[in-house]
Write an enzyme that holds these catalytic residues in place. Structure first.
Site, PDB file in Angstrom:
ATOM      1  N   LYS A  89       6.971 -21.999  23.189  1.00  0.00           N
ATOM      2  CA  LYS A  89       7.904 -20.837  23.436  1.00  0.00           C
ATOM      3  C   LYS A  89       8.449 -20.489  24.678  1.00  0.00           C
ATOM      4  O   LYS A  89       7.727 -21.097  25.724  1.00  0.00           O
ATOM      5  CB  LYS A  89       6.958 -19.526  22.978  1.00  0.00           C
ATOM      6  CG  LYS A  89       6.445 -19.704  21.570  1.00  0.00           C
ATOM      7  CD  LYS A  89       6.547 -18.477  20.779  1.00  0.00           C
ATOM      8  CE  LYS A  89       6.156 -18.362  19.352  1.00  0.00           C
ATOM      9  NZ  LYS A  89       7.011 -18.485  18.472  1.00  0.00           N
TER      10      LYS A  89
ATOM     11  N   ASP B 278       5.418 -23.796   3.509  1.00  0.00           N
ATOM     12  CA  ASP B 278       5.580 -24.384   4.927  1.00  0.00           C
ATOM     13  C   ASP B 278       7.285 -24.426   5.110  1.00  0.00           C
ATOM     14  O   ASP B 278       7.681 -25.221   4.700  1.00  0.00           O
ATOM     15  CB  ASP B 278       4.947 -25.734   5.110  1.00  0.00           C
ATOM     16  CG  ASP B 278       4.918 -26.048   6.716  1.00  0.00           C
ATOM     17  OD1 ASP B 278       6.216 -25.711   7.283  1.00  0.00           O
ATOM     18  OD2 ASP B 278       3.891 -26.615   7.059  1.00  0.00           O
ATOM     19  N   HIS B 279       7.586 -23.310   5.650  1.00  0.00           N
ATOM     20  CA  HIS B 279       9.171 -23.220   5.825  1.00  0.00           C
ATOM     21  C   HIS B 279       9.731 -24.477   6.512  1.00  0.00           C
ATOM     22  O   HIS B 279      10.962 -24.949   6.211  1.00  0.00           O
ATOM     23  CB  HIS B 279       9.573 -21.758   6.235  1.00  0.00           C
ATOM     24  CG  HIS B 279       9.729 -21.828   7.773  1.00  0.00           C
ATOM     25  ND1 HIS B 279       8.506 -21.678   8.715  1.00  0.00           N
ATOM     26  CD2 HIS B 279      10.614 -21.825   8.447  1.00  0.00           C
ATOM     27  CE1 HIS B 279       8.891 -21.433   9.819  1.00  0.00           C
ATOM     28  NE2 HIS B 279      10.155 -21.766   9.573  1.00  0.00           N
TER      29      HIS B 279
ATOM     30  N   ARG C  14       0.762  -1.264  -0.002  1.00  0.00           N
ATOM     31  CA  ARG C  14      -0.008   0.018  -0.018  1.00  0.00           C
ATOM     32  C   ARG C  14       1.103   1.001  -0.014  1.00  0.00           C
ATOM     33  O   ARG C  14       0.660   2.252  -0.890  1.00  0.00           O
ATOM     34  CB  ARG C  14      -0.843   0.000   1.373  1.00  0.00           C
ATOM     35  CG  ARG C  14      -1.973  -1.260   1.245  1.00  0.00           C
ATOM     36  CD  ARG C  14      -2.870  -0.652   2.214  1.00  0.00           C
ATOM     37  NE  ARG C  14      -3.930  -1.454   2.402  1.00  0.00           N
ATOM     38  CZ  ARG C  14      -4.167  -2.463   3.349  1.00  0.00           C
ATOM     39  NH1 ARG C  14      -3.303  -2.778   4.040  1.00  0.00           N
ATOM     40  NH2 ARG C  14      -5.490  -3.135   2.997  1.00  0.00           N
TER      41      ARG C  14
ATOM     42  N   HIS D 252       3.781 -26.909  10.475  1.00  0.00           N
ATOM     43  CA  HIS D 252       5.042 -27.566  10.724  1.00  0.00           C
ATOM     44  C   HIS D 252       5.301 -28.860  11.130  1.00  0.00           C
ATOM     45  O   HIS D 252       5.823 -30.014  10.261  1.00  0.00           O
ATOM     46  CB  HIS D 252       5.957 -26.667  11.328  1.00  0.00           C
ATOM     47  CG  HIS D 252       5.903 -25.059  10.775  1.00  0.00           C
ATOM     48  ND1 HIS D 252       5.836 -24.799   9.660  1.00  0.00           N
ATOM     49  CD2 HIS D 252       6.094 -23.946  11.700  1.00  0.00           C
ATOM     50  CE1 HIS D 252       5.739 -23.246   9.542  1.00  0.00           C
ATOM     51  NE2 HIS D 252       5.988 -22.859  10.841  1.00  0.00           N
TER      52      HIS D 252
ATOM     53  N   LYS E 266       1.809 -19.078   5.461  1.00  0.00           N
ATOM     54  CA  LYS E 266       0.917 -19.340   6.416  1.00  0.00           C
ATOM     55  C   LYS E 266       0.330 -17.986   7.194  1.00  0.00           C
ATOM     56  O   LYS E 266       1.061 -16.976   7.030  1.00  0.00           O
ATOM     57  CB  LYS E 266       1.606 -20.124   7.252  1.00  0.00           C
ATOM     58  CG  LYS E 266       2.844 -19.552   8.009  1.00  0.00           C
ATOM     59  CD  LYS E 266       3.414 -20.635   9.247  1.00  0.00           C
ATOM     60  CE  LYS E 266       2.519 -20.523  10.419  1.00  0.00           C
ATOM     61  NZ  LYS E 266       3.184 -20.078  11.544  1.00  0.00           N
TER      62      LYS E 266
ATOM     63  N   GLU F 112      11.452 -23.328  21.328  1.00  0.00           N
ATOM     64  CA  GLU F 112      11.952 -22.163  20.965  1.00  0.00           C
ATOM     65  C   GLU F 112      12.423 -21.451  22.343  1.00  0.00           C
ATOM     66  O   GLU F 112      11.350 -21.422  23.389  1.00  0.00           O
ATOM     67  CB  GLU F 112      10.931 -21.056  20.305  1.00  0.00           C
ATOM     68  CG  GLU F 112      10.735 -21.566  18.871  1.00  0.00           C
ATOM     69  CD  GLU F 112       9.762 -20.854  18.328  1.00  0.00           C
ATOM     70  OE1 GLU F 112      10.147 -19.616  17.842  1.00  0.00           O
ATOM     71  OE2 GLU F 112       8.658 -21.160  18.247  1.00  0.00           O
TER      72      GLU F 112
ATOM     73  N   ASP G 284      -0.225 -22.448  15.057  1.00  0.00           N
ATOM     74  CA  ASP G 284       1.077 -21.701  14.556  1.00  0.00           C
ATOM     75  C   ASP G 284       2.100 -22.645  14.121  1.00  0.00           C
ATOM     76  O   ASP G 284       3.036 -22.363  13.315  1.00  0.00           O
ATOM     77  CB  ASP G 284       1.713 -20.668  15.780  1.00  0.00           C
ATOM     78  CG  ASP G 284       2.725 -19.750  15.437  1.00  0.00           C
ATOM     79  OD1 ASP G 284       2.850 -19.067  14.401  1.00  0.00           O
ATOM     80  OD2 ASP G 284       3.814 -19.760  16.114  1.00  0.00           O
TER      81      ASP G 284
ATOM     82  N   LYS H   9      13.617 -27.120   5.346  1.00  0.00           N
ATOM     83  CA  LYS H   9      14.954 -27.134   5.846  1.00  0.00           C
ATOM     84  C   LYS H   9      15.493 -28.339   5.641  1.00  0.00           C
ATOM     85  O   LYS H   9      14.996 -29.342   5.170  1.00  0.00           O
ATOM     86  CB  LYS H   9      14.486 -27.134   7.628  1.00  0.00           C
ATOM     87  CG  LYS H   9      13.806 -25.858   8.267  1.00  0.00           C
ATOM     88  CD  LYS H   9      13.745 -26.170   9.505  1.00  0.00           C
ATOM     89  CE  LYS H   9      13.058 -24.921  10.202  1.00  0.00           C
ATOM     90  NZ  LYS H   9      13.724 -23.742  10.632  1.00  0.00           N
TER      91      LYS H   9
END
Ligand code: BG6
Length: 490
Positions: free
Chosen positions: A340, A176-177, A46, A239, A147, A215, A234, A181
């Protein structure tokens, strides 16, 4: 073998993902000479920027790199402001693509990358189609969708349907990263290029499978997004379930997108569904980090994070025990967990093999068994670890667990490509193997749906865990049996 001439158009170009992941990955591909020889990148969002302003802004994260190469790289970057709901802006974008392609001698093969808020995932493809940018007449037109792909089964079905009314399945690349990997792909090689693993890769030899993605960071600046999402949406629905798909699938007939994705789909279809609240209560644990003190430092709890509701019941940790109802995996429990603010950042898959049938070396005494494990470390320190028993030197037969440890970084001088590097390049060459197909995304949503519904109930428990610990201890109870626990990698 560089990809053919093409243009990449990134929507949401002024956002964080572009700056942090996409541009650095494209830069790496650029200096490795992996990008097409004739290539342009057009940022679209934008905000009104000139080409030059966007070049400066988008390359902010490349400060450390060689300045001459950055200047060269900047030449392929362009910018076009687009209001997502303004059809005239798409006409202008089309005109800009035409002009740039002609000027720079680029074929009109187009990739549109949606790195925008998900609310725009349908409107942008619809408007692209309206101005004919979805057409593939002698050239390709592909759409990469970030995602989250929906927030539940119904929204994912709707999104899929809307995308498919403007683009065909073969044009859609759902990113989907985790699939990008390096060690995740290596799982395929480990399983199917070696003759020793596949014969024991089943219920006869495997006692249980464990997948952890931990994480140490919290939600950082993403509290607003995360509080509406939570660990199940998430990390797990996408994943971790995709990892299960690759770990549990049957050998594909060839290394080709649909051959592999057909096999992972069968795994998702065989997930034993949760059919009652009681079952979910006993097999799924959710947690939320609470404040704690680590090395004299006060660590905030989740509810004190910016953008998070002070009464939030969003999970920052989730662990699930489930089964795959098929011939290979019958009665083998799968345990997955993610969270997390755990003690460390690590993602790994652990195959626990069954004990030897006869305890030959225990001398009639109750000695701990040698628990053979194969650990596939996804990150960091990518590699593979095998744990097995050996004799301790000296008299008698005292057994001792030892490690055979392979570190990926010893394999070559080559730096491991980032997931985005790999996936962007795959899309440029038209290889969708490491992208999720619509039907598998839907199956994964079907599996988590009863959990999502149960957690909406006010009496569904959520357990606190102090930041910096391995999640609520209720998650430990998911793994039953003597001497069995999750693996706690350091
Ligand atoms: C993202 C999630 O998809 O994956 C984040 O939205 C998470 O919350 C991230 O932190 C983890 O990715 P990685 O590659 O760092 O393990």
């Amino acid at each position: 073998n560089r990809p053919i001439s093409q243009a990449l158009i990134i929507f949401g170009a002024s956002g964080d993902l572009t700056k942090r992941k996409l541009i650095p990955s494209l830069y790496k591909l650029f200096i490795q000479k992996s990008l097409p020889e004739n290539f342009i990148l057009i940022g679209a969002s934008r905000t009104v920027f000139t080409d030059e302003q966007f070049r400066t802004k988008s390359t902010e994260f490349l400060q450390e790199e060689d300045q001459n190469s950055i200047e060269e790289f900047k030449k392929i970057i362009h910018y076009q402001p687009v209001q997502p709901d303004n059809i005239e802006d798409y006409q202008k974008l089309k005109g800009r693509i035409d002009t740039l392609c002609e000027k720079k001698n680029i074929e009109k093969n187009l990739i549109f990358y949606l790195s925008t808020p998900p609310a725009l995932y349908t409107i942008i493809p619809k408007n692209l189609a309206e101005v004919g940018l979805n057409k593939e007449e002698g050239h390709f037109s592909r759409l990469i969708v970030e995602k989250p792909f929906g927030t539940d089964l119904e929204s994912a079905l709707k999104l899929n349907q809307e995308l498919l009314s403007n683009f065909e399945e073969h044009q859609i690349y759902r990113i989907d990263h985790y699939l990008g990997k390096e060690t995740v792909q290596n799982l395929l090689v480990l399983r199917f290029a070696n003759a020793i693993f596949e014969p024991i890769w089943n219920r006869n030899f495997i006692e249980r499978v464990e997948i952890t993605s931990a994480e140490s960071l919290g939600v950082e600046k993403r509290g607003g997004y995360y509080d509406k999402s939570g660990a199940l949406r998430d990390m797990i629905q996408n994943h971790l379930l995709q990892l299960v798909g690759l770990l549990a699938m049957e050998p594909p007939v060839e290394v080709e997108a649909d051959a592999i994705r057909n096999e992972t789909l069968k795994v998702f279809k065989a997930f034993a569904p949760f059919t009652s609240d009681e079952q979910i209560k006993n097999n799924v644990v959710r947690g939320q980090y609470i404040s704690s003190r680590i090395k004299n430092e006060e660590i905030k709890g989740y509810r004190q994070e910016e953008g998070v509701d002070e009464n939030s019941r969003t999970e920052t940790f989730a662990a699930i025990k489930f089964y795959i109802n098929n011939w290979r995996w019958s009665n083998v429990p799968f345990y997955i967990r993610t969270g997390k603010k755990l003690p460390t950042r690590v993602s790994e898959m652990v195959i626990h093999f069954k004990n030897s049938p006869h305890h030959l070396f225990s001398g009639g005494k109750e000695l701990p068994q040698i628990n053979n494990q194969l650990i596939i470390r996804i990150q960091p320190d990518e590699g593979i670890l095998m744990k097995f028993g050996m004799k301790e030197p000296g008299s008698g037969f005292v057994t001792k667990p030892v490690n055979m440890n392979f570190h990926y970084n010893t394999l070559s001088e080559k730096e491991l490509p980032s997931a985005y590097q790999r996936l962007l390049l795959d899309c440029m060459i038209g290889d969708a193997t490491l992208y999720a197909r619509g039907d598998s995304v839907i199956e994964a949503w079907k599996f988590v749906k009863p959990i999502q519904e149960y957690w909406k109930k006010s009496d569904a428990p959520i357990f606190g865990y102090p930041a910096g610990t391995w999640g609520p201890h209720e998650a430990d109870n998911l793994i039953e049996g003597d001497e069995q626990t999750w693996r706690y990698p350091c």
